[in-house]
Design a protein around this motif. Sequence first.
Motif, short mmCIF file in Angstrom:
data_model
loop_
_atom_site.label_atom_id
_atom_site.label_comp_id
_atom_site.label_asym_id
_atom_site.label_seq_id
_atom_site.Cartn_x
_atom_site.Cartn_y
_atom_site.Cartn_z
N PRO A 114 0.78 -1.86 -0.10
CA PRO A 114 -0.08 0.07 0.38
C PRO A 114 0.89 1.70 -0.13
CG PRO A 114 0.05 -1.28 2.29
CD PRO A 114 0.13 -1.71 1.27
N ILE A 115 2.15 1.12 0.82
CA ILE A 115 2.63 2.35 1.26
C ILE A 115 3.69 2.76 -0.64
CG2 ILE A 115 4.62 3.62 1.77
CD1 ILE A 115 4.18 2.13 4.49
N LEU A 116 3.99 1.42 -1.40
CA LEU A 116 5.22 2.00 -2.47
C LEU A 116 3.56 2.88 -3.51
CD1 LEU A 116 7.61 -0.37 -2.39
CD2 LEU A 116 8.01 1.86 -2.03
N ASN A 117 2.71 1.82 -3.31
CA ASN A 117 1.57 1.91 -4.58
C ASN A 117 1.12 3.59 -4.11
OD1 ASN A 117 -0.62 0.71 -6.87
ND2 ASN A 117 -1.82 1.48 -5.42
N GLU A 118 0.97 3.51 -3.01
CA GLU A 118 -0.07 5.77 -3.23
C GLU A 118 1.40 6.31 -3.64
OE1 GLU A 118 -2.64 5.58 -3.27
OE2 GLU A 118 -3.39 3.81 -3.26
N ARG A 119 2.93 5.77 -2.50
CA ARG A 119 3.85 6.84 -2.86
C ARG A 119 4.98 7.11 -3.38
NH1 ARG A 119 6.74 8.40 2.29
NH2 ARG A 119 6.91 10.13 1.04
N VAL A 120 4.34 5.58 -4.62
CA VAL A 120 6.22 5.45 -5.87
C VAL A 120 5.51 5.21 -7.48
CG1 VAL A 120 7.81 3.72 -6.54
CG2 VAL A 120 7.65 4.23 -4.38
N TRP A 121 4.70 3.75 -7.33
CA TRP A 121 3.99 3.49 -8.81
C TRP A 121 3.02 4.40 -8.83
CZ3 TRP A 121 7.44 0.99 -10.22
CH2 TRP A 121 8.36 -0.18 -9.59
N LYS A 122 1.94 4.52 -8.42
CA LYS A 122 1.06 5.98 -8.87
C LYS A 122 1.85 6.96 -9.86
CE LYS A 122 -3.03 4.83 -6.44
NZ LYS A 122 -4.15 5.92 -5.26
N LYS A 123 2.59 7.46 -9.02
CA LYS A 123 3.79 8.64 -9.92
C LYS A 123 4.16 7.94 -11.43
CE LYS A 123 7.32 11.81 -9.42
NZ LYS A 123 8.27 12.03 -8.77
N ILE A 124 5.22 6.75 -10.59
CA ILE A 124 6.08 6.41 -12.12
C ILE A 124 5.48 5.67 -13.26
CG2 ILE A 124 7.11 4.04 -12.47
CD1 ILE A 124 8.43 4.35 -9.99
N THR A 125 3.77 4.62 -13.16
CA THR A 125 2.65 4.37 -13.65
C THR A 125 1.78 5.64 -14.04
OG1 THR A 125 1.27 4.07 -11.97
CG2 THR A 125 3.54 1.68 -12.94
N ARG A 126 1.48 6.13 -13.70
CA ARG A 126 0.80 7.54 -13.86
C ARG A 126 -0.83 7.25 -14.11
NH1 ARG A 126 3.93 10.38 -19.21
NH2 ARG A 126 6.07 10.89 -17.90
N THR A 127 -0.68 6.53 -12.45
CA THR A 127 -2.31 6.03 -12.70
C THR A 127 -3.04 6.54 -11.53
OG1 THR A 127 -1.56 4.35 -11.12
CG2 THR A 127 -1.83 3.71 -13.66
N GLY A 128 -2.57 8.21 -10.78
CA GLY A 128 -3.50 8.36 -10.23
C GLY A 128 -2.05 9.35 -9.24
N ASP A 131 -3.65 7.87 -2.08
CA ASP A 131 -4.44 8.04 -0.99
C ASP A 131 -4.19 8.31 0.23
OD1 ASP A 131 -6.47 7.65 0.64
OD2 ASP A 131 -7.45 6.62 -0.70
N SER A 132 -3.53 9.06 1.04
CA SER A 132 -3.46 9.48 2.29
C SER A 132 -3.55 8.55 3.22
CB SER A 132 -3.50 11.40 2.75
OG SER A 132 -4.50 11.48 3.43
N ARG A 133 -5.08 8.36 3.40
CA ARG A 133 -6.30 7.57 4.12
C ARG A 133 -4.69 6.24 4.06
NH1 ARG A 133 -11.44 7.76 2.30
NH2 ARG A 133 -10.75 7.09 0.30
N ILE A 134 -4.38 5.74 2.94
CA ILE A 134 -3.81 4.12 3.14
C ILE A 134 -2.30 4.42 3.24
CG2 ILE A 134 -3.06 2.16 0.85
CD1 ILE A 134 -5.79 3.56 -0.69
N VAL A 135 -2.00 5.28 2.67
CA VAL A 135 -0.36 5.48 3.11
C VAL A 135 -0.53 6.00 4.76
CG1 VAL A 135 0.84 7.07 3.44
CG2 VAL A 135 -0.20 6.46 1.40
N LYS A 136 -1.62 6.11 5.00
CA LYS A 136 -1.69 6.73 7.37
C LYS A 136 -1.25 5.03 7.67
CE LYS A 136 -2.77 11.45 7.48
NZ LYS A 136 -4.02 11.98 7.83
N ASP A 137 -2.58 4.08 6.60
CA ASP A 137 -2.81 2.72 7.61
C ASP A 137 -1.44 2.17 7.64
OD1 ASP A 137 -5.21 4.20 8.22
OD2 ASP A 137 -6.40 2.53 6.42
N GLY A 138 -0.77 1.80 6.47
CA GLY A 138 0.43 1.06 6.10
C GLY A 138 1.71 1.72 7.07
#
Length: 228
Positions: A114-128, A131-138
Amino acid sequence: MNTNTQTTRLYHTPLSPFCRKVRLVLAEKKIEVELVEDRYWEGSPDLKRRNPAGKLPVLRYRGNMLAESQAIIEYLDEAVPAPALMPQTPLERHEVRRLCAWFDDKFHVEVTQPILNERVWKKITRTGYPDSRIVKDGLRAIKEHIDYLASLLETRRWLAGNTLSLADFTAAAHFSCLDYISDVDWDRSEVLRDWYATIKSRPAFRAVLADQVPGIHPAPHYAELDFG
């Protein structure tokens, strides 16, 4: 000799803990490897040709295509016995496999993914956008994991026992991905921080600490062996 089929080659992506665990074990075994970055999200048919599951990493070694990170590192430990990264007794080996599964399943689902998807992969793959809530949960979940691992290290030299094992490299692979973006609260546990400082000081870690992901800058302390 046909060097094209004999070269050890790892198809990987830099901030994948599964790819990193294989890289670390290859380096610890002093196996020279050619790294080939695979932008799997672009849907190249080559990945499924190498691994029908369509997943990284894939290792070409001794003319064979090997897939699934845990299967790969256990194979490497058997194929290249020194240094041994699995203990001798069945119970000790069970503990190594249990902790590898802990990180690749539970820790990955609750923290790394969840952390890498929100903070890294969404940026690299340009998919959005993140979501700070997901990061906080992680980040909340990682605290519980840190406390559990610290409790293990209170009575052990390494995570699975008193010898360095595949469990340590699996754990370090996950932590190193998160540490790249400064998402590990090392102040929460001195014993876990000392463990990570010790393992990332090994020569096997040098290439991982040199990673640079375009557009994602590493934390200032990332490559510092003493956390700066």
